[in-house]
Scaffold this motif. Structure first.
Motif, PDB file in Angstrom:
ATOM      1  N   THR A 152       2.394   1.894  -3.281  1.00  9.30           N
ATOM      2  CA  THR A 152       1.441   2.467  -4.233  1.00  9.30           C
ATOM      3  C   THR A 152       1.353   3.974  -4.081  1.00  9.30           C
TER       4      THR A 152
ATOM      5  N   ALA B 288      -4.972  -0.780  -2.651  1.00 11.79           N
ATOM      6  CA  ALA B 288      -4.130  -0.110  -3.645  1.00 11.79           C
ATOM      7  C   ALA B 288      -4.980   0.553  -4.720  1.00 11.79           C
TER       8      ALA B 288
ATOM      9  N   SER C 114      -5.184  -5.778  -5.067  1.00 10.26           N
ATOM     10  CA  SER C 114      -5.327  -5.212  -3.729  1.00 10.26           C
ATOM     11  C   SER C 114      -6.357  -4.088  -3.803  1.00 10.26           C
TER      12      SER C 114
ATOM     13  N   MET D 221       0.822  -1.205   0.000  1.00  8.40           N
ATOM     14  CA  MET D 221       0.000   0.000   0.000  1.00  8.40           C
ATOM     15  C   MET D 221       0.859   1.260   0.000  1.00  8.40           C
TER      16      MET D 221
END
Length: 212
Positions: A4, A28, A25, A1
Motif C-alpha cells: 500500500t 492500509a 485492512s 501494508m
C-alpha cells in the motif's frame, strides 16, 4: 501494508478511488488517509459498526466527489449510532447511503447532482423537514431517491416550508413516509419529471394512498 505504501508513493498526487469491503485492512486505510491523498470516490459495502465507522469523518475530504455507502450493523436498531455526514463538501456530486442511520443536517453540498437515502429501520433522525431543508441547498439535483421506513408517520409530518425549486430534476422516488408527509408538494421543477414510489402494502381501506 508495504504494498500500500509503495503504491501510494507511485501515485504521488493522482486522484484516489477507494473501494472498501469486508476484507478491509484498517492499517492500509490508515496509510491512505495519513498520506493525505486526493480522494475523489469512496464506495463502501461493509459492516459499519466494526470497520468503517472510526474512519468515516476522515473520508469526507474536500476533494470527495462520490460517496456510496451500503452498510450493515449487527446491533439492534435502538442501539445503532447515527452516522453524521457533515461539512462543506463542495466537490460532491453523488451521495448514496443505505442500511444505516445518518444525519445530514450539517452537510453543505450545493453541487450535488444525485442523491439516494434509504434507511430500512423504524428509527430515524432524518425527518421530512430536515430533508426539505437539505434539498433547498441542492438546486442542481437531477435524481433523488428518499425512502425512510418508519411506523411513526408523525415523525415525518411537515410544518410550513417555502417551495423548493429544482430546475434540473429529472426523476424522484419516494417511500411511504415521504408520500404521507406530502414532501413532494413543496418541490417545484420543470414538466416531465418522472415520479416513482417504493412499493408498499397497506390495507384495502387505505386504498386512496396505495402505491405500487
Amino acid at each position: 501494508m508495504n504494498r500500500t505504501v509503495i503504491g501510494l508513493e507511485r501515485l504521488q498526487s493522482a486522484p484516489i478511488l477507494l473501494r472498501l469491503n469486508g476484507g478491509l485492512s484498517t492499517d492500509a486505510l490508515n496509510a491512505v488517509l495519513d498520506h493525505r491523498c486526493k480522494i475523489v470516490s469512496v464506495i463502501a459495502d461493509i459492516p459499519l459498526s466494526s470497520q468503517i465507522r472510526p474512519f468515516h469523518q476522515r473520508l469526507l475530504t474536500p476533494s470527495l466527489e462520490e460517496y456510496i455507502l451500503s452498510a450493515s450493523d449487527d446491533e439492534e436498531p435502538e442501539e445503532t449510532e447515527t452516522l453524521n455526514i457533515e461539512g462543506e463538501l463542495m466537490s460532491m456530486r453523488k451521495l448514496f447511503v443505505s442500511g444505516c442511520l445518518i444525519s445530514i443536517d450539517r452537510l453543505t453540498a450545493t453541487n450535488l447532482i444525485h442523491l439516494s437515502l434509504e434507511f430500512p429501520s423504524e428509527i430515524s433522525v432524518v425527518t421530512g423537514q430536515s430533508i426539505l431543508d437539505f434539498l433547498a441547498r441542492c438546486s442542481l439535483l437531477e435524481t433523488v431517491l428518499i425512502n425512510i421506513v418508519s411506523d411513526d408517520s408523525t415523525q415525518h409530518a411537515l410544518q410550513s416550508h417555502n417551495p423548493i425549486t429544482l430546475p434540473r430534476l429529472r426523476s424522484i422516488d419516494l417511500g411511504r413516509s415521504e408520500v404521507q408527509s406530502g414532501l413532494i408538494t413543496y418541490l417545484r421543477s420543470q414538466p416531465g419529471v418522472a415520479v416513482g414510489f417504493r412499493a408498499w402494502v397497506i390495507d384495502k381501506e387505505d386504498w386512496p394512498c396505495r402505491s405500487v
